[in-house]
Motif scaffolding. Structure first.
Motif, PDB file in Angstrom:
ATOM      1  N   GLN A   9      91.594  58.928 -49.614  1.00  0.00           N
ATOM      2  CA  GLN A   9      91.453  59.382 -48.301  1.00  0.00           C
ATOM      3  C   GLN A   9      91.647  60.416 -47.763  1.00  0.00           C
ATOM      4  OE1 GLN A   9      93.283  55.800 -46.735  1.00  0.00           O
ATOM      5  NE2 GLN A   9      91.002  54.795 -46.735  1.00  0.00           N
ATOM      6  N   ILE A  13      89.769  63.417 -45.894  1.00  0.00           N
ATOM      7  CA  ILE A  13      89.741  64.127 -44.909  1.00  0.00           C
ATOM      8  C   ILE A  13      90.317  65.491 -45.172  1.00  0.00           C
ATOM      9  CG2 ILE A  13      91.897  63.830 -42.700  1.00  0.00           C
ATOM     10  CD1 ILE A  13      91.880  61.185 -43.816  1.00  0.00           C
ATOM     11  N   ALA A  46      88.689  61.876 -36.076  1.00  0.00           N
ATOM     12  CA  ALA A  46      87.274  61.703 -36.491  1.00  0.00           C
ATOM     13  C   ALA A  46      87.006  60.538 -37.483  1.00  0.00           C
ATOM     14  CB  ALA A  46      86.371  62.267 -35.399  1.00  0.00           C
ATOM     15  N   VAL A  47      87.906  61.884 -38.455  1.00  0.00           N
ATOM     16  CA  VAL A  47      87.240  61.906 -39.873  1.00  0.00           C
ATOM     17  C   VAL A  47      88.096  60.893 -39.941  1.00  0.00           C
ATOM     18  CG1 VAL A  47      87.810  63.228 -42.148  1.00  0.00           C
ATOM     19  CG2 VAL A  47      86.449  64.286 -39.605  1.00  0.00           C
ATOM     20  N   SER A  48      89.265  61.134 -39.786  1.00  0.00           N
ATOM     21  CA  SER A  48      90.372  59.956 -40.217  1.00  0.00           C
ATOM     22  C   SER A  48      90.045  59.048 -40.339  1.00  0.00           C
ATOM     23  CB  SER A  48      91.744  59.790 -39.623  1.00  0.00           C
ATOM     24  OG  SER A  48      92.560  61.097 -40.064  1.00  0.00           O
ATOM     25  N   PHE A  49      89.269  58.115 -39.417  1.00  0.00           N
ATOM     26  CA  PHE A  49      88.561  56.847 -38.525  1.00  0.00           C
ATOM     27  C   PHE A  49      87.536  56.233 -40.056  1.00  0.00           C
ATOM     28  CE2 PHE A  49      90.537  57.027 -34.221  1.00  0.00           C
ATOM     29  CZ  PHE A  49      91.416  55.963 -34.697  1.00  0.00           C
ATOM     30  N   ILE A  50      86.792  57.764 -39.903  1.00  0.00           N
ATOM     31  CA  ILE A  50      85.569  57.458 -40.959  1.00  0.00           C
ATOM     32  C   ILE A  50      86.460  56.994 -42.244  1.00  0.00           C
ATOM     33  CG2 ILE A  50      83.915  58.367 -41.769  1.00  0.00           C
ATOM     34  CD1 ILE A  50      83.324  60.336 -39.377  1.00  0.00           C
ATOM     35  N   ALA A  51      87.309  58.242 -42.529  1.00  0.00           N
ATOM     36  CA  ALA A  51      87.500  57.623 -43.799  1.00  0.00           C
ATOM     37  C   ALA A  51      88.662  56.249 -44.444  1.00  0.00           C
ATOM     38  CB  ALA A  51      89.070  58.491 -44.244  1.00  0.00           C
ATOM     39  N   GLN A  52      88.984  56.038 -43.563  1.00  0.00           N
ATOM     40  CA  GLN A  52      89.035  54.388 -43.424  1.00  0.00           C
ATOM     41  C   GLN A  52      88.910  53.388 -43.421  1.00  0.00           C
ATOM     42  OE1 GLN A  52      92.807  53.672 -39.778  1.00  0.00           O
ATOM     43  NE2 GLN A  52      94.335  54.798 -41.276  1.00  0.00           N
ATOM     44  N   LYS A  53      87.398  53.762 -42.971  1.00  0.00           N
ATOM     45  CA  LYS A  53      86.148  52.762 -43.329  1.00  0.00           C
ATOM     46  C   LYS A  53      85.144  53.334 -44.608  1.00  0.00           C
ATOM     47  CE  LYS A  53      86.833  50.883 -39.158  1.00  0.00           C
ATOM     48  NZ  LYS A  53      87.367  49.761 -38.555  1.00  0.00           N
ATOM     49  N   VAL A  54      85.246  54.249 -44.863  1.00  0.00           N
ATOM     50  CA  VAL A  54      84.055  54.537 -46.619  1.00  0.00           C
ATOM     51  C   VAL A  54      84.984  53.986 -47.207  1.00  0.00           C
ATOM     52  CG1 VAL A  54      83.152  56.162 -47.610  1.00  0.00           C
ATOM     53  CG2 VAL A  54      83.277  55.908 -45.135  1.00  0.00           C
ATOM     54  N   LYS A  56      87.901  52.443 -48.147  1.00  0.00           N
ATOM     55  CA  LYS A  56      89.732  50.914 -48.144  1.00  0.00           C
ATOM     56  C   LYS A  56      90.083  51.099 -49.982  1.00  0.00           C
ATOM     57  CE  LYS A  56      86.226  49.014 -45.172  1.00  0.00           C
ATOM     58  NZ  LYS A  56      86.824  47.912 -44.589  1.00  0.00           N
TER      59      LYS A  56
END
Length: 57
Positions: A9, A13, A46-54, A56
């Motif tokens: 992650q 990021i 924004a990219v941090s949230f995307i990385a956590q979703k994509v 896992k």
């Protein structure tokens, strides 16, 4: 964001944010560096949230 980021992650990021900031810096004429800093902060969050979703655990 409850958990810490794992290595994949953090790598995602870093790569994605660096690419977007480099593109934005070359495409736009930032009159003041504070605007680029604010833009970089928003993109990083924004990219941090995307990385956590994509990516896992």
């Amino acid at each position: 964001m409850k958990n810490k980021f794992n290595f994949r992650q953090a790598l995602f990021i870093g790569f994605f944010v660096a690419t977007l900031i480099t593109f934005a810096r070359n495409m736009f004429d930032w009159e003041n560096g504070i605007y680029l800093g604010i833009f970089a902060f928003i993109i990083t969050i924004a990219v941090s949230f995307i990385a956590q979703k994509v990516i896992k655990d």
